[in-house]
Design a protein around this motif. Structure first.
Motif, PDB file in Angstrom:
ATOM      1  N   GLU A 130     -10.142  -5.125   1.701  1.00 43.87           N
ATOM      2  CA  GLU A 130      -9.532  -5.622   0.460  1.00 43.87           C
ATOM      3  C   GLU A 130      -9.798  -7.115   0.306  1.00 43.87           C
ATOM      4  N   CYS A 139       0.866  -1.181   0.000  1.00 43.78           N
ATOM      5  CA  CYS A 139       0.000   0.000   0.000  1.00 43.78           C
ATOM      6  C   CYS A 139       0.902   1.229   0.000  1.00 43.78           C
ATOM      7  N   ASN A 174       0.812   1.146  -5.046  1.00 47.28           N
ATOM      8  CA  ASN A 174      -0.190   2.101  -5.544  1.00 47.28           C
ATOM      9  C   ASN A 174       0.094   3.507  -5.026  1.00 47.28           C
ATOM     10  N   CYS A 197      -6.897  -0.887  -4.287  1.00 46.28           N
ATOM     11  CA  CYS A 197      -5.835  -1.866  -4.003  1.00 46.28           C
ATOM     12  C   CYS A 197      -6.228  -3.264  -4.491  1.00 46.28           C
ATOM     13  N   HIS A 236      -8.785  -1.269   6.121  1.00 48.96           N
ATOM     14  CA  HIS A 236      -8.392  -1.278   4.707  1.00 48.96           C
ATOM     15  C   HIS A 236      -8.100  -2.688   4.181  1.00 48.96           C
TER      16      HIS A 236
HETATM   17 ZN   LIG Z   1      -3.995  -0.358  -0.003  1.00 46.91          ZN
END
Ligand SMILES: [Zn+2]
Length: 467
Positions: free
Chosen positions: A250, A30, A68, A221, A246
């Motif tokens: 995901e 990330c 990313n 992501c 997060h």
């Molecule tokens: Zn991420």
């Protein structure tokens, strides 16, 4: 190939690392949100990614590192106010959101470059992958995991059997956003697609099958890791703060889309504290790499400081601890630089050769044990203090630096920084010696030693180095 053990947040234990298709390793990290400067706490993560990557390379793996850049402003980027920091910053500065994003992306890379962090193989910006995100949301919708509100497309977390297992089940998970959203069914449900607010002057918005708006944060992501690394890949990294929301989301998105677990090993870095407290804008302690440089420190001293602790332990940053790291780094560099000048490999003794090999093994064992860099640094110092041939010491130091990334190969004797006071003493001693006042010169030598430096006199002159 030696065994590598990695702590997997999913199983909560160290596991033997076995990638899906050795020697290839897919690793997704990330990356930064680019509406502000990244502080040294963030940098700890990126040095962590870099070290992990270097350890894998040391063991012969070929890592494909994807990172990313979150360059979409999210209405929820401030969990308390629901404010969109990127759009707000753009409006305040009279710039486009894209300009703001690119500026902070460059700032980010100048910081990571200064820390010798090798850049990712693939850098993917969220704004350049909106169609991939829309396609993924469509799949999740087709599989029956979404519902529509006035605010956007939401993920129904009750539809997934074991939602939240990364965070340790229901107790560990937290609702992602504290701002109440009308029509949201469960506190943990989250937006896959958000509609642009009515009459908003949003710069970043796109058309979608559901309406004009922008993707939620988590979906980028899932979409980009899937695009570049496949539906299931080896390693996903992030900060411990990513676990509860997060990364949990995901996993939910990817599993809802593909029916497969997206990641084999989840790696999470612990926080950096500053003066024993959490870093916070309000405390004025969110230092950046530029702040570190402005105070006269080498950014790599920060890297040394990070390496001196295990990545899963919290680390306390103080200016004193950074100074100590800088002293250690300088000592290490001058030791390596001095070795470079010495060619003392004379009579080979097999005993010394065996010792050299042992140091190499100890180092690899340390870093392969869940990236234990603190223990690896201890091996470096033991090795330098040992009686193995100088040439071996030098070769080992350079080989170890492939993982440590402290720029040891570039270290030169002349680069040793001599404090002004010590330089004065050195000049005084030289004068006294020229005048034949050897006893007084010896007195000055003691003063120099007390200041932390040693002198070596030879026919070519006097060498000075940190003790
Ligand atoms: Zn991420």
């Amino acid at each position: 190939m030696a065994d590598i053990y990695l702590y997997n947040s999913l199983s909560r234990q160290k596991e033997l690392f076995a990638p899906l298709k050795a020697p290839d390793v897919g690793m997704y990290a990330c990356g930064p949100t680019v509406y502000d400067y990244q502080h040294i706490g963030n940098m700890r993560r990126y040095v962590g990614d870099d070290t992990l990557k270097r350890v894998l390379a040391l063991n012969g793996f070929k890592v494909k590192h994807v990172m990313n850049v979150t360059d979409v402003g999210h209405l929820t980027s401030d969990a308390d106010t629901g404010e969109d920091k990127l759009e707000k910053s753009a409006a305040e500065k009279g710039k486009s959101a894209a300009e703001i994003a690119r500026f902070f992306e460059e700032q980010f890379f100048s910081s990571t470059d200064a820390l010798n962090v090798i850049r990712p193989d693939i850098l993917c910006r969220a704004t350049e992958h909106v169609s991939e995100q829309i396609e993924l949301i469509k799949k999740i919708e087709e599989n029956g995991f979404t519902y529509l509100t006035d605010d956007g497309v939401y993920f129904d977390t009750t539809k997934l059997k074991d939602y939240g297992r990364l965070a340790g089940g229901k107790e560990g998970i937290k609702p992602g956003v504290r701002v109440d959203i009308a029509g949201k069914k469960n506190p943990t449900d989250f937006a896959l697609w958000k509609f642009s607010p009515k009459d908003s002057k949003r710069q970043m918005e796109w058309d979608s099958p559901w309406g004009t708006g922008f993707p939620g944060w988590h979906i980028e992501c899932s979409a980009m890791s899937m695009k570049y690394l496949g539906e299931t890949f080896d390693i996903h990294t992030g900060g411990v703060d990513h676990v509860a929301v997060h990364h949990t989301n995901e996993i939910a998105q990817s599993e809802a889309a593909t029916g497969k677990a997206p990641v084999k090993y989840w790696v999470h870095y612990e926080f950096l504290q500053v003066d024993g407290a959490k870093m916070a804008k309000s405390l004025g302690n969110t230092y950046t790499v530029t702040d570190v440089e402005k105070k006269g420190f080498d950014p790599l001293a920060l890297r040394y400081l990070f390496l001196s602790a295990h990545y899963r332990d919290s680390l306390n940053f103080t200016w004193e601890s950074l100074q100590a790291a800088q002293n250690a780094l300088e000592k290490l560099r001058s030791a390596v630089a001095a070795l470079k000048d010495e060619k003392t490999r004379t009579a080979l003794s097999s005993e010394k050769d065996a010792k050299t090999q042992t140091f190499r093994e100890e180092f690899v064992k340390s870093v392969n044990d869940d990236i234990n860099t603190a223990s690896a640094l201890a091996v470096v110092w033991q090795m330098l203090k040992s009686n193995i041939p100088s040439e071996d010491k030098y070769d080992l130091a350079i080989a170890f630096d492939e993982v440590l990334g402290l720029g040891l190969a570039k270290a030169t004797v002349g680069k040793v920084e001599i404090p002004g006071k010590v330089q004065e003493l050195l000049d005084k001693r030289n004068q006294l010696r020229e005048q034949g006042k050897f006893e007084e010169a010896d007195g000055v030598r003691k003063e120099i030693e007390e200041a932390g430096f040693v002198l070596e006199d030879s026919s070519q002159g006097t060498k000075i180095k940190p003790r």
